[in-house]
Scaffold this motif. Sequence first.
Motif, PDB file in Angstrom:
ATOM      1  N   GLY A  94       3.706  -1.901   1.018  1.00  0.00           N
ATOM      2  CA  GLY A  94       3.034  -2.741   0.033  1.00  0.00           C
ATOM      3  C   GLY A  94       3.782  -2.765  -1.279  1.00  0.00           C
ATOM      4  N   PRO A  95       3.110  -3.189  -2.360  1.00  0.00           N
ATOM      5  CA  PRO A  95       3.765  -3.183  -3.674  1.00  0.00           C
ATOM      6  C   PRO A  95       3.929  -1.770  -4.211  1.00  0.00           C
ATOM      7  N   VAL A  96       4.830  -1.605  -5.166  1.00  0.00           N
ATOM      8  CA  VAL A  96       5.039  -0.315  -5.828  1.00  0.00           C
ATOM      9  C   VAL A  96       3.760   0.087  -6.555  1.00  0.00           C
ATOM     10  N   MET A  97       3.312   1.327  -6.307  1.00  0.00           N
ATOM     11  CA  MET A  97       2.076   1.827  -6.925  1.00  0.00           C
ATOM     12  C   MET A  97       2.298   3.136  -7.679  1.00  0.00           C
ATOM     13  N   THR A  98       3.529   3.614  -7.747  1.00  0.00           N
ATOM     14  CA  THR A  98       3.828   4.864  -8.451  1.00  0.00           C
ATOM     15  C   THR A  98       3.672   4.660  -9.958  1.00  0.00           C
ATOM     16  N   LYS A 257      -6.157   3.801  -7.164  1.00  0.00           N
ATOM     17  CA  LYS A 257      -5.469   3.268  -8.338  1.00  0.00           C
ATOM     18  C   LYS A 257      -5.848   1.805  -8.532  1.00  0.00           C
ATOM     19  N   GLY A 258      -5.542   1.294  -9.728  1.00  0.00           N
ATOM     20  CA  GLY A 258      -5.722  -0.121  -9.977  1.00  0.00           C
ATOM     21  C   GLY A 258      -4.605  -0.933  -9.350  1.00  0.00           C
ATOM     22  N   GLN A 259      -4.736  -2.221  -9.354  1.00  0.00           N
ATOM     23  CA  GLN A 259      -3.721  -3.106  -8.805  1.00  0.00           C
ATOM     24  C   GLN A 259      -2.735  -3.525  -9.900  1.00  0.00           C
ATOM     25  N   PRO A 260      -1.442  -3.576  -9.580  1.00  0.00           N
ATOM     26  CA  PRO A 260      -0.453  -3.950 -10.596  1.00  0.00           C
ATOM     27  C   PRO A 260      -0.645  -5.381 -11.078  1.00  0.00           C
ATOM     28  N   MET A 286       5.465  -1.754 -18.348  1.00  0.00           N
ATOM     29  CA  MET A 286       4.342  -1.299 -19.169  1.00  0.00           C
ATOM     30  C   MET A 286       3.046  -1.962 -18.712  1.00  0.00           C
ATOM     31  N   ALA A 287       3.083  -3.261 -18.440  1.00  0.00           N
ATOM     32  CA  ALA A 287       1.875  -3.963 -17.985  1.00  0.00           C
ATOM     33  C   ALA A 287       1.366  -3.365 -16.685  1.00  0.00           C
ATOM     34  N   VAL A 292      -2.223  -0.057 -13.224  1.00  0.00           N
ATOM     35  CA  VAL A 292      -2.315   0.865 -12.080  1.00  0.00           C
ATOM     36  C   VAL A 292      -2.914   2.204 -12.491  1.00  0.00           C
ATOM     37  N   SER A 293      -2.497   2.745 -13.636  1.00  0.00           N
ATOM     38  CA  SER A 293      -2.946   4.088 -14.050  1.00  0.00           C
ATOM     39  C   SER A 293      -4.307   4.082 -14.724  1.00  0.00           C
TER      40      SER A 293
END
Length: 548
Positions: A94-98, A257-260, A286-287, A292-293
Amino acid sequence: MTRSSKDDELFPATSEQNDIPKGIGRRAFLMRNAAIGAAAVMTGTTWAPEARAQQAATEAAAQQAKREAAGGDAGLKMSSALSPDLDVVKSSKGPVMTVADEFYKVGPGPSSSHTIGPMRITYDFYQRCTKLPADQLAQATGLKVHLFGSLSATGKGHGTERAALAGLVGKEPATVDPRFLDDMIAKPDQTYPVTLGSKTFNLSLADIIYDAPKGDFPHPNTMTARLMAGDKVLYEQEYYSVGGGFIEWKGYQPPKKGQPKYPYATMKELRQHAENNDLSVADVMMANEIAVSGKNEEQINAFLDKIANAMIATVKTGLSYKDDVLPGPIKLHSKAATVYERANDDTYMSDRAIGLVSAFALAASEENARGHLVITAPTGGSAGVMPAIVYALTQSPRAVPMDKIREGLLAGLAVGYLCKHNATLAAAEGGCQAEIGVASAMAAALITQVLNQPPRVIENAAESALEHHLGMTCDPVAGYVQVPCIERCAFGAVKAWAAAMIATNEIASRHRVDLDTTIKTLSDTAKDMNPKYKETSEAGLAQNLVLC
């Protein structure tokens, strides 16, 4: 085993060896035949050629059967395959979530996967044990940790047993006093009291067990932690140190986590977000960090300032040591301070600049080798690269302000996240290209972002730095993160600067290789690389450098 002309040169056939039994490797048969002949000479025993050949065939067949029972060649090698059940594998879909505070970690050297990861693991296990029912804890007599794969093969040189024991007695990587770990070297028989429920018992380094280095493990860095009642296991958990200080366990579920805001899984997607929205790479990062955090920009900036200041501190501390001897059997003298002093005396500015950046990287990497606190960027083994660049940009007449360094750290994260997402950060999985290569690419992105370069230039700089580390093996001499690791940080930092200078001076649209292609090549090369070159100390310099 495939027959080669070299085999024929090393083992020329004799009359009794011309008819090698079917199903038995030529090399194995001839080696057994030669060994039997040598033994006969030394003992005065007479072997008829036919009997000698028959015995060689019997022994070679037994060896081959043993190999097959162990799963063929794979069963006798260091495992570098990853279980598809690991989140580090599944999350690549999936998308980057780190997020930043998962990636940039403060902890003791010399290795994020062999020191910080295991300490986080055993600290987690201790916390789990404190929550067990009282009647279960009442039976407890001790704790045991078993190390497997690369953790077992090179853990001694990495201080893995000390880190694992420290976690069991309640120490965390970011706050542990390195002197506590140093004392474990001076007092290897020291015991440490641990209280669980109503029971208190003593632990020592003997409770950290170097188990099988070879086998079919879910990850090359696998370990188990057990709560014991005598010889009975009361509670057990299997863990994996998956690189960069990241950890997982059997049955691991990633945190919610939230979604980017700007989802991406490739550099192409990230760059499109930036270009389509007239944003810098740092702006996009930053966005996403906020989304996500769940943290706000002020909190994220405070964390980035903490990381930047910690990087500067590691270099300053490293430069303060003058010609000391680093821990371990190599007896390697530190040289950061010497290189720094002599570089300052260089006549030509260009020579001085290269020498100083190298000295800064050596300083931070030597701190890592001492087991002192460093920052994973992305790992402990590569902990000299990014700090060298941050130090060079801030502690010089250039005096880059902290807000620009924050932007650079965010751009570096973009590259590090993509390498973690689509390849690996672990030397036990991908060799040193996954550590120094990724660190150099991150540093190149940092420099170009600080210079306010557009996303395409940042990508080109990161790509060049990573490309010119492809295929780099991990072969730490004696299992210590010193040779060739310390100097590799210096070369990684210098390459990052070279990559940034090329990218900012070339015509960006004519750059022929994109970062996504190079990251895929990193992943492919990691899979193709012989497992003995993946942080096992079984090959390369580790095999050929003789310590006296």
